[in-house]
Design a protein around this motif. Structure first.
Motif, short mmCIF file in Angstrom:
data_model
loop_
_atom_site.label_atom_id
_atom_site.label_comp_id
_atom_site.label_asym_id
_atom_site.label_seq_id
_atom_site.Cartn_x
_atom_site.Cartn_y
_atom_site.Cartn_z
N SER A 5 2.41 -3.92 -9.92
CA SER A 5 1.54 -3.81 -8.75
C SER A 5 2.16 -2.97 -7.64
O SER A 5 1.48 -2.63 -6.67
CB SER A 5 1.23 -5.21 -8.22
OG SER A 5 2.42 -5.87 -7.82
N LEU A 6 3.45 -2.64 -7.75
CA LEU A 6 4.11 -1.82 -6.74
C LEU A 6 4.14 -0.34 -7.11
O LEU A 6 4.76 0.46 -6.40
CB LEU A 6 5.54 -2.32 -6.52
CG LEU A 6 5.69 -3.72 -5.93
CD1 LEU A 6 7.16 -4.13 -5.90
CD2 LEU A 6 5.10 -3.78 -4.53
N THR A 7 3.49 0.05 -8.18
CA THR A 7 3.58 1.43 -8.67
C THR A 7 3.19 2.43 -7.59
O THR A 7 3.87 3.46 -7.39
CB THR A 7 2.70 1.62 -9.91
OG1 THR A 7 3.11 0.69 -10.93
CG2 THR A 7 2.82 3.04 -10.44
N GLY A 8 2.10 2.18 -6.88
CA GLY A 8 1.66 3.12 -5.86
C GLY A 8 2.68 3.26 -4.74
O GLY A 8 2.96 4.37 -4.27
N PHE A 9 3.27 2.16 -4.32
CA PHE A 9 4.30 2.20 -3.28
C PHE A 9 5.53 2.96 -3.78
O PHE A 9 6.11 3.76 -3.03
CB PHE A 9 4.67 0.77 -2.89
CG PHE A 9 5.85 0.67 -1.98
CD1 PHE A 9 5.76 1.04 -0.65
CD2 PHE A 9 7.08 0.20 -2.45
CE1 PHE A 9 6.85 0.95 0.20
CE2 PHE A 9 8.17 0.10 -1.61
CZ PHE A 9 8.06 0.48 -0.28
N LEU A 10 5.92 2.72 -5.01
CA LEU A 10 7.07 3.44 -5.56
C LEU A 10 6.81 4.95 -5.58
O LEU A 10 7.67 5.75 -5.22
CB LEU A 10 7.38 2.95 -6.98
CG LEU A 10 7.69 1.46 -7.14
CD1 LEU A 10 7.97 1.13 -8.61
CD2 LEU A 10 8.86 1.04 -6.26
N ALA B 287 4.76 6.56 -3.61
CA ALA B 287 4.63 7.07 -2.25
C ALA B 287 5.99 7.24 -1.58
O ALA B 287 6.12 8.06 -0.66
CB ALA B 287 3.76 6.12 -1.43
N THR B 288 7.00 6.50 -1.99
CA THR B 288 8.31 6.57 -1.33
C THR B 288 9.26 7.55 -2.00
O THR B 288 10.41 7.69 -1.55
CB THR B 288 8.96 5.18 -1.29
OG1 THR B 288 8.94 4.61 -2.61
CG2 THR B 288 8.21 4.25 -0.34
N ASP C 215 0.82 -1.20 0.00
CA ASP C 215 0.00 0.00 0.00
C ASP C 215 0.86 1.26 0.00
O ASP C 215 2.06 1.22 0.30
CB ASP C 215 -0.91 0.01 1.23
CG ASP C 215 -2.05 -0.98 1.10
OD1 ASP C 215 -2.67 -1.05 0.02
OD2 ASP C 215 -2.31 -1.70 2.09
N GLU C 216 0.22 2.38 -0.30
CA GLU C 216 0.94 3.65 -0.38
C GLU C 216 1.17 4.29 0.97
O GLU C 216 1.83 5.33 1.05
CB GLU C 216 0.15 4.60 -1.29
CG GLU C 216 0.03 4.08 -2.71
CD GLU C 216 -0.71 5.04 -3.63
OE1 GLU C 216 -0.67 6.26 -3.36
OE2 GLU C 216 -1.32 4.58 -4.60
N ILE C 217 0.66 3.71 2.02
CA ILE C 217 0.93 4.17 3.38
C ILE C 217 1.26 2.96 4.24
O ILE C 217 0.82 1.84 3.93
CB ILE C 217 -0.26 4.94 4.00
CG1 ILE C 217 -1.52 4.06 4.03
CG2 ILE C 217 -0.53 6.24 3.22
CD1 ILE C 217 -2.68 4.68 4.76
N PRO C 218 2.04 3.14 5.31
CA PRO C 218 2.33 2.01 6.18
C PRO C 218 1.05 1.42 6.77
O PRO C 218 0.06 2.14 6.96
CB PRO C 218 3.22 2.62 7.27
CG PRO C 218 3.81 3.84 6.64
CD PRO C 218 2.74 4.37 5.73
#
Length: 380
Positions: free
Chosen positions: A257-262, A264-265, A200-203
């Motif tokens: 599938s990791l685009t949002g996490f990438l 967000a970081t 997810d885009e937030i912890p």
């Protein structure tokens, strides 16, 4: 950050008995010459002698396959052909010798000496070794001595958390001990690594992390395959690793599938390196192009990935596990691919030979040295 350097003198390794290694003519005049490679991802080598069956089992694993059907052999595969082409000369044999002759020579030299000859002939000067997952493979110190190179440790998060779980009786103890273990690992590791399909885009919410930790601790008496941390706990580990500031390698079948996490970081100051599944290297390269802090493995066909991302966003790796031969073949095939690409670009006027040399050096070693801060760590 701790690193492991070779401790024995190269002079302790004499030439192998038998005919002198032959590996064809040297590079053509004007051909690009790669610097000593930096292998950003591997697992180490097995100890002890290997028979034909166990050797082929490791070949099959490298190809992502099960055992070969009766009457067939994994030497009849792309990896098997590469082993027969590039490895026999390093042990004093002709290229393409029969597998039984190669394995007999391997046994004659002994597993340790044969491994040293192979690793020292691979052209790799520095290794990033993923530790913690299996204790039957070489340690960073053992690999450094065998390869006569420098080895930097990459700490895998899942086994780290599992080790903490084995000594934590309560959820509070587990969460506190995990934070302490991550901090301690960050003092000596070069990077962290984790297998993750989505984040997810937030912890994750701390309450969900506690529930996930409680469920996971209840599984500690079950066989290891049942002990993988659930999504909330895995994401907690990943976000915690990102907070250390060390580079984090993301093993992901499909990195999309990791685009949002990438996204967000971005701005955290932590570099992320995508190590995708076999068919998704181009997609990983495109994501590396989209985010300043994201990098990607160049993959087995760097000509494809170099068309998708800036050249300084891609890194070489072998992904080798168990067989020292896999370090040799990955390095040789990468060198061949880069040489062909350079000749094509120079021949078509895309760039000068000097530019091709510089670009190849970035992918081979330069970008890895920068991203993983190897020169700052005193790398050899």
């Amino acid at each position: 950050m701790a690193m492991h350097e070779a401790t024995d003198s190269p002079n302790t390794l004499g030439p192998p008995a038998g005919p002198a290694p032959r590996d064809g003519p040297g590079p053509a005049a004007g051909a690009i010459a790669l610097p000593p490679l930096v292998d950003q991802h591997s697992h180490g080598t097995v100890h002890g002698e290997l028979g034909l069956g166990s050797f082929e089992t490791h070949l099959a694993a490298a190809a992502g396959s099960g055992a070969a059907p009766a009457g067939t052999t994994f030497f009849d595969s792309w990896t098997g052909l590469a082993v027969r082409r590039w490895c026999p000369p390093l042990l004093g044999l002709e290229p393409h010798c029969a597998p039984v002759s190669y394995l007999a020579r391997r046994r004659e030299l002994g597993a340790y000496r044969a491994g040293r000859l192979l690793l020292r002939g691979a052209g790799i000067g520095a290794f990033l070794l993923e530790s913690g997952a299996r204790d039957d493979l070489s340690t960073p110190g053992e690999l450094a001595a065998a390869a006569d190179g420098t080895v930097h440790e990459v700490v895998r998060l899942e086994p780290l958390a599992e080790q903490v779980a084995d000594t934590s009786g309560t959820v509070d103890a587990f969460i506190g001990n995990t934070a302490e273990a991550l901090y301690a690992a960050a003092q000596h590791a070069t990077a962290f690594a984790m297998g993750i399909a989505f984040c997810d885009e937030i912890p994750p919410d701390p309450r969900e992390v506690r529930r996930a930790a409680a469920r996971w601790l209840a599984l500690t008496v079950r066989p290891a395959p049942d002990r993988a941390p659930g999504p909330a706990l895995a994401q907690h580990l990943l976000w915690s690793a990102v907070a250390t500031g060390l580079p984090v390698q993301l093993h992901c079948a499909d990195p999309q599938s990791l685009t949002g996490f990438l996204r967000a970081t971005a701005g955290f100051g932590t570099d992320l390196v995508l190590l995708p599944g076999r068919s998704h290297h181009r997609r990983a390269a495109r994501l590396a192009a989209a985010f300043p802090h994201v990098y990607a493995d160049a993959g087995p066909r760097p000509g494809e990935t170099l068309g998708e991302a800036p050249f300084g966003k891609l890194l070489f790796s072998t992904g080798a596990r168990a067989l020292p031969e896999l370090y040799v073949t990955a390095a040789r095939l990468f060198g061949q691919a880069m040489a062909r690409l350079a000749e094509e670009w120079v021949g078509e006027g895309v760039c000068t030979r000097a530019e091709a040399q510089r670009i190849a050096g970035l992918v081979a070693a330069g970008t890895a040295r920068r991203v993983y801060r190897l020169d700052a760590a005193g790398s050899g």
